[in-house]
Design a protein around this motif. Structure first.
Motif: not given
Length: 73
Positions: A17-43
């Motif tokens: 979807e719009p912005g997906s490629m940018e997210i994938v690119k940034r995830c590859r560049e990151a040393a660590l990914l973080a999110t909230s504890s409720v993000a799993y259920a929301e995802a």
């Protein structure tokens, strides 16, 4: 760099979807990914909704959920 993903950004990793490629690119560049504890259920909820709306089959849906589970760890 630590990259924080809210749920809408997290779901972009699993659907094109719009912005997906940018997210994938940034995830590859990151040393660590973080999110909230409720993000799993929301995802999971968002993946089911988008799969239903886009006509994703059961096999592909299962694959998406397994990938989320694997990457969540």
């Amino acid at each position: 760099m630590i990259l924080y993903l809210d749920t809408s950004a997290l779901v972009k990793r699993y659907f094109e979807e719009p912005g997906s490629m940018e997210i994938v690119k940034r995830c590859r560049e990151a040393a660590l990914l973080a999110t909230s504890s409720v993000a799993y259920a929301e995802a999971v909820s968002a993946i089911y909704r988008k799969a239903r709306e886009e006509g994703v089959g059961e096999k592909d849906l299962s694959s998406l959920l397994r990938t989320l589970d694997r990457e969540w760890e």
